[in-house]
Design an enzyme around this catalytic site. Structure first.
Site, PDB file in Angstrom:
ATOM      1  CG  ASP A 104      -2.315   0.597   0.885  1.00 16.98           C
ATOM      2  OD1 ASP A 104      -2.341   1.665   0.255  1.00 16.98           O
ATOM      3  OD2 ASP A 104      -3.336   0.001   1.254  1.00 16.98           O
ATOM      4  CG  HIS A 150     -15.125  -0.435  -5.206  1.00 18.00           C
ATOM      5  ND1 HIS A 150     -14.913  -1.359  -4.237  1.00 18.00           N
ATOM      6  CD2 HIS A 150     -14.979   0.769  -4.610  1.00 18.00           C
ATOM      7  CE1 HIS A 150     -14.652  -0.749  -3.084  1.00 18.00           C
ATOM      8  NE2 HIS A 150     -14.676   0.551  -3.294  1.00 18.00           N
TER       9      HIS A 150
END
Length: 394
Positions: free
Chosen positions: A251, A299
């Site tokens: 990340d 998404h």
């Protein structure tokens, strides 16, 4: 009084012809039409003909419940902010006056909030005072291990106000919380300084990870790359249940600092590491893993970006490895479910091109990227952040 006698009982009799002959609120037989009012029967039937053609399902009550949704949300967030649930967990059942005094509120507004929370199932009332419901005690008390209040506050602070501009987002096909051309597109560059987003998402991820870990057999894997893994909730959950699994959370740099703290608190620092990177900007992902997880990541982006991300995952995977996509999928026919459909609208409000996709779309993209043996896996328990998995093999 005569006008009242003419109108009200006539409505009652007309209503009773199509609904049970009990008063809705008191359970008593409806009154007969008073003497002298019978001549209005024919006029009554015409007056209420359109109304009484409706059956009980055809009332606006369902719409009213939808409209009440924001009131329930604000009652919940106010109670979390004011510390209602923490107070009752600490001191037990309290009267409205006692709650008001400890919360530094006047009795009138305190009683109104407590009544609303009781009606919503967040509190119990025993005739004397108020106490946390079992659900509130488990999820809305800050000291509890499954505390969900951070996500409640995240919705209130970062989603509630932008949704007020939903019409503008629909008309202009753009996010309403930042300019699409702006450099800062995500609350990530200051994650360790302003951690609300990540703490809130961790509340959701912990429950979702619990469901995912029990819905698919991960026992055959040894090395997980948790792409966009946030504070490491999935890696922690999977490693706790798979003693031979090791994991790397991939990340952004400031997020990795949050990851390291949570992993250390879990006691799994010897098996879970954090590697800073950017899925969108890095040419390659860290290699050498037989399992890659993308949970609630894809998404956020448009279709072209999703396809590029999937290809990077294929390249990084060991031969025979698996990519697991965990999402709140929209049904293939585009009719729901509610959670995924509303989250998709949330992507309109908050992102430039994201939306919640269907399983069929992911299957097509995985196939095009070069994955094989693609399958759908349902979750065995409900989860707040996903409703299934789509898995592809290299």
């Amino acid at each position: 009084m005569r006008e009242l006698c003419v109108i009200m009982p006539d409505f009652g009799r007309a209503y009773a012809r199509h609904f049970p002959t009990k008063d809705v609120s008191h359970g008593e037989p409806l009154p007969r039409t008073p003497v002298g009012c019978e001549q209005l029967d024919s006029q009554r039937d015409g007056m209420f003909a359109d109304m009484v053609m409706a059956t009980p399902e055809f009332t606006p009550l369902a719409l009213l419940r939808l409209l009440d949704g924001f009131r329930g949300t604000k009652a919940l967030t106010a109670a979390v902010r004011l510390g209602v649930f923490d107070l009752l967990a600490s001191e037990g059942t309290l009267s409205a006056l006692a709650c008001a005094q400890r919360l530094k509120l006047e009795e009138r507004p305190a009683r109104m909030l407590l009544t609303a929370c009781t009606a919503l199932g967040l509190l119990d009332f025993d005739g004397y005072g108020f106490a946390n419901s079992s659900s509130a005690d488990e999820f809305l008390v800050r000291s509890r291990p499954l505390y969900f209040g951070d996500f409640v506050l995240l919705v209130d602070e970062e989603q509630y106000q932008p949704w007020g501009d939903l019409v503008a987002a629909l008309q202009e096909n753009r996010p309403v919380v930042w300019a699409p051309q702006a450099e800062k597109r995500f609350p990530a560059d200051r994650a360790d300084i302003e951690p609300l987003f990540w703490n809130g998402m961790s509340s959701v991820s912990a429950f979702t990870a619990h469901a995912v870990s029990r819905s698919f057999d991960f026992s055959g894997f040894r090395s997980l790359l948790d792409v966009g893994g946030g504070r490491g909730d999935f890696s922690i959950e999977l490693c706790m249940h798979q003693p031979r699994l090791r994991a790397t959370v991939y990340d952004l740099p400031s997020v990795c600092r949050l990851t390291e703290r949570k992993v250390a608190a879990s006691g799994l620092s010897d098996r879970i590491g954090a590697q800073a990177g950017d899925l969108l900007l890095d040419d390659e992902l860290p290699a050498g893993h037989d399992l890659i997880l993308l949970s609630n990541v894809l998404h956020m982006w448009d279709e072209a970006t999703v396809v590029k991300a999937l290809r990077k995952c294929l390249t990084a995977l060991n031969d025979g490895g698996a990519l697991v996509v965990a999402e709140a999928f929209v049904d293939d026919d585009g009719t729901g479910p509610v959670g995924a459909a509303l989250m998709s609208l949330n992507m309109l409000v908050h992102t430039a091109g994201g939306r919640n996709y269907t399983r069929r779309e992911y299957e097509a993209w995985l196939t095009a990227a070069g994955f094989s043996a693609i399958c759908r896996v349902p979750l065995i328990v409900d989860a707040p952040g996903a409703n299934g998995l789509v898995i592809g093999r290299k």
